[in-house]
Structure formats: structure tokens, C-alpha cells
Scaffold this active site. Structure first.
Site, mmCIF file in Angstrom:
data_model
loop_
_atom_site.group_PDB
_atom_site.id
_atom_site.type_symbol
_atom_site.label_atom_id
_atom_site.label_comp_id
_atom_site.label_asym_id
_atom_site.label_seq_id
_atom_site.Cartn_x
_atom_site.Cartn_y
_atom_site.Cartn_z
ATOM 1 N N GLU A 73 0.850 -1.182 0.000
ATOM 2 C CA GLU A 73 0.000 0.000 0.000
ATOM 3 C C GLU A 73 0.889 1.236 0.000
ATOM 4 O O GLU A 73 1.965 1.219 0.612
ATOM 5 C CB GLU A 73 -0.901 0.070 1.250
ATOM 6 C CG GLU A 73 -2.029 -0.935 1.273
ATOM 7 C CD GLU A 73 -1.593 -2.275 1.838
ATOM 8 O OE1 GLU A 73 -0.518 -2.323 2.486
ATOM 9 O OE2 GLU A 73 -2.301 -3.275 1.630
ATOM 10 N N TYR A 100 8.126 2.561 -6.941
ATOM 11 C CA TYR A 100 7.435 1.289 -7.149
ATOM 12 C C TYR A 100 7.051 1.112 -8.616
ATOM 13 O O TYR A 100 7.180 0.019 -9.172
ATOM 14 C CB TYR A 100 6.187 1.218 -6.268
ATOM 15 C CG TYR A 100 6.482 1.273 -4.783
ATOM 16 C CD1 TYR A 100 7.563 0.594 -4.234
ATOM 17 C CD2 TYR A 100 5.681 2.014 -3.914
ATOM 18 C CE1 TYR A 100 7.838 0.650 -2.881
ATOM 19 C CE2 TYR A 100 5.939 2.075 -2.546
ATOM 20 C CZ TYR A 100 7.023 1.393 -2.039
ATOM 21 O OH TYR A 100 7.300 1.445 -0.699
HETATM 22 C C1 LIG Z 1 10.490 6.254 -0.946
HETATM 23 C C2 LIG Z 1 11.932 5.909 -0.550
HETATM 24 C C3 LIG Z 1 11.973 4.513 0.074
HETATM 25 C C4 LIG Z 1 12.800 5.922 -1.821
HETATM 26 O O1 LIG Z 1 14.122 5.542 -1.459
HETATM 27 P P1 LIG Z 1 15.390 6.252 -2.146
HETATM 28 O O2 LIG Z 1 16.601 5.526 -1.701
HETATM 29 O O3 LIG Z 1 15.349 7.702 -1.878
HETATM 30 O O4 LIG Z 1 15.078 5.993 -3.689
HETATM 31 P P2 LIG Z 1 16.131 5.645 -4.836
HETATM 32 O O5 LIG Z 1 17.302 6.581 -4.731
HETATM 33 O O6 LIG Z 1 16.417 4.188 -4.807
HETATM 34 O O7 LIG Z 1 15.287 6.051 -6.123
HETATM 35 C C5 LIG Z 1 14.808 5.111 -7.045
HETATM 36 C C6 LIG Z 1 13.735 5.782 -7.887
HETATM 37 O O8 LIG Z 1 12.620 6.117 -7.083
HETATM 38 C C7 LIG Z 1 12.076 7.376 -7.499
HETATM 39 N N1 LIG Z 1 12.243 8.383 -6.446
HETATM 40 C C8 LIG Z 1 12.846 8.195 -5.245
HETATM 41 N N2 LIG Z 1 12.795 9.339 -4.513
HETATM 42 C C9 LIG Z 1 12.151 10.241 -5.266
HETATM 43 C C10 LIG Z 1 11.773 11.604 -5.080
HETATM 44 N N3 LIG Z 1 12.059 12.268 -3.942
HETATM 45 N N4 LIG Z 1 11.092 12.236 -6.065
HETATM 46 C C11 LIG Z 1 10.797 11.594 -7.207
HETATM 47 N N5 LIG Z 1 11.126 10.298 -7.471
HETATM 48 C C12 LIG Z 1 11.795 9.638 -6.511
HETATM 49 C C13 LIG Z 1 12.848 7.769 -8.729
HETATM 50 O O9 LIG Z 1 12.205 7.221 -9.848
HETATM 51 C C14 LIG Z 1 14.161 7.102 -8.477
HETATM 52 O O10 LIG Z 1 14.890 6.855 -9.619
HETATM 53 P P3 LIG Z 1 15.813 8.033 -10.226
HETATM 54 O O11 LIG Z 1 16.632 8.571 -9.093
HETATM 55 O O12 LIG Z 1 16.623 7.335 -11.279
HETATM 56 O O13 LIG Z 1 14.864 9.060 -10.764
HETATM 57 C C15 LIG Z 1 12.520 6.974 0.428
HETATM 58 O O14 LIG Z 1 12.337 8.246 -0.145
HETATM 59 C C16 LIG Z 1 11.875 6.970 1.791
HETATM 60 O O15 LIG Z 1 12.291 6.226 2.679
HETATM 61 N N6 LIG Z 1 10.861 7.828 1.992
HETATM 62 C C17 LIG Z 1 10.210 7.982 3.285
HETATM 63 C C18 LIG Z 1 9.496 6.717 3.696
HETATM 64 C C19 LIG Z 1 8.505 6.230 2.657
HETATM 65 O O16 LIG Z 1 7.729 7.011 2.101
HETATM 66 N N7 LIG Z 1 8.542 4.906 2.406
HETATM 67 C C20 LIG Z 1 7.629 4.270 1.486
HETATM 68 C C21 LIG Z 1 6.312 4.034 2.166
HETATM 69 S S1 LIG Z 1 5.139 3.269 1.047
#
Ligand SMILES: CC(C)(COP(=O)(O)OP(=O)(O)OC[C@H]1O[C@@H](n2cnc3c(N)ncnc32)[C@H](O)[C@@H]1OP(=O)(O)O)[C@@H](O)C(=O)NCCC(=O)NCCS
Length: 155
Positions: free
Chosen positions: A112, A124
Site C-alpha cells: 500500500e 514502485y
Molecule cells: C520512498 C523511498 C523509500 C525511496 O528511497 P530512495 O533511496 O530515496 O530511492 P532511490 O534513490 O532508490 O530512487 C529510485 C527511484 O525512485 C524514485 N524516487 C525516489 N525518490 C524520489 C523523489 N524524492 N522524487 C521523485 N522520485 C523519486 C525515482 O524514480 C528514483 O529513480 P531516479 O533517481 O533514477 O529518478 C525513500 O524516499 C523513503 O524512505 N521515503 C520515506 C518513507 C517512505 O515514504 N517509504 C515508502 C512508504 S510506502
């Protein structure tokens, strides 16, 4: 080159009770409605697949939890510390959790996500999850409840 060396020193490890102080600090920092320490303890005690990702200095960078029931996995938590976001660790953690789920016999994984959480939805979708439905009023929100988008991927 140095980035490659650094990456090779990053390690996934099963989450233990000893990780929870750090986990809860990150959780409280990155979510408006965080899981409690008790939620994490419940996951550990239930035997869910709970993992941490630590850097070369031993600092906690990311953690994730998946529950596998029969051939279906449910990704319950995927979190990257604020200072480590946008370096690919979320993607790597997702790959790791998908492999854990496969190893436990899952054929598909679902999750979710809040409609307002664009970074997570983008991650995702890029990874290959597809939107399969909504759960009404699934999440607590500032004023009442927020729906959840349900996404699924074949493993
Ligand atoms: C969502 C989360 C897990 C992503 O982890 P991350 O390590 O920052 O993401 P990655 O660096 O692996 O990014 C992979 C892809 O995700 C997308 N993405 C990640 N962060 C993003 C942002 N802030 N804005 C837009 N796209 C984003 C992009 O497509 C990215 O690929 P790209 O960098 O080539 O464009 C992280 O931001 C997080 O922990 N957020 C807070 C908690 C949360 O919301 N968890 C998910 C609950 S459902």
C-alpha cells in the site's frame, strides 16, 4: 570508483531488537505517522522478514519488512534514512526484499502507498509494480483518514 568501493561495503543484515533504537529514530524522522517500537517488535516476533542496510561506518541507512503468506508477499515497510535518500538504496532494498520474498516461496508481492507519496509511487512504478486498487481510509491522516493505493508485482 570510490562509490563502487563504498557500495561493496554496504551490508544487508536481518533486523534484531538491538537495531530498534536506530530504526525508531529514522522512522520518526521520515514519517508523519510513524510505526512505533511495538510495531517493529511485533514484526520481529511474528517472524516476518525484517532487514537492515548499513553503510561502511556501520550507520543504519535503510530497513524494510515483508510478510510472506503462502505464495503472496506483503511489503509492510520500506524506509531510507533522510540523508541517504536518492542514492539508489530504496531501489536496492526493494530488490533485496523481492528476493527474500521469492526465497520464501512468494510468487507476487503487494503493498500500500499513500496517494500523496509521489517519491514512493515513482520508485514502485519504475520497479515494475502496477496499481491494482484502492483501500478506502487505510491510513491515519492530518484530518481523518487517507486512502491507500494498492500495487502489485509478479515475482
Ligand atoms: C520512498 C523511498 C523509500 C525511496 O528511497 P530512495 O533511496 O530515496 O530511492 P532511490 O534513490 O532508490 O530512487 C529510485 C527511484 O525512485 C524514485 N524516487 C525516489 N525518490 C524520489 C523523489 N524524492 N522524487 C521523485 N522520485 C523519486 C525515482 O524514480 C528514483 O529513480 P531516479 O533517481 O533514477 O529518478 C525513500 O524516499 C523513503 O524512505 N521515503 C520515506 C518513507 C517512505 O515514504 N517509504 C515508502 C512508504 S510506502
Amino acid at each position: 570508483m570510490s562509490a563502487l568501493l563504498r557500495t561493496s561495503e554496504e551490508r544487508f543484515a536481518p533486523m534484531t531488537v538491538g537495531d530498534l533504537d536506530e530504526v525508531v529514530v529514522i522512522e520518526n524522522d521520515i514519517y508523519r505517522f510513524p510505526w512505533t517500537r511495538g510495531n517493529f517488535l511485533d514484526s520481529l516476533n511474528s517472524g516476518y522478514s525484517c532487514w537492515t542496510l548499513r553503510g561502511p561506518d556501520g550507520g543504519l541507512m535503510a530497513y524494510s519488512i515483508v510478510m510472506v503468506a503462502l505464495d503472496e508477499a506483503h511489503l509492510l515497510n520500506l524506509s531510507v534514512a533522510r540523508s541517504c535518500q536518492r542514492f539508489g538504496y530504496g531501489w536496492r532494498a526493494l530488490e533485496w526484499m523481492a528476493q527474500q520474498a521469492r526465497d520464501h516461496g512468494a510468487l507476487s508481492m503487494f503493498l500500500e502507498v499513500r496517494p500523496t507519496n509521489q517519491p514512493a509511487q515513482r520508485l514502485y512504478t519504475r520497479y515494475g509494480f502496477e496499481r491494482i486498487g484502492m483501500r478506502r481510509g487505510y491510513y491515519p491522516a492530518e484530518f481523518g483518514r487517507e486512502d491507500a493505493i494498492v500495487m502489485r508485482i509478479a515475482l
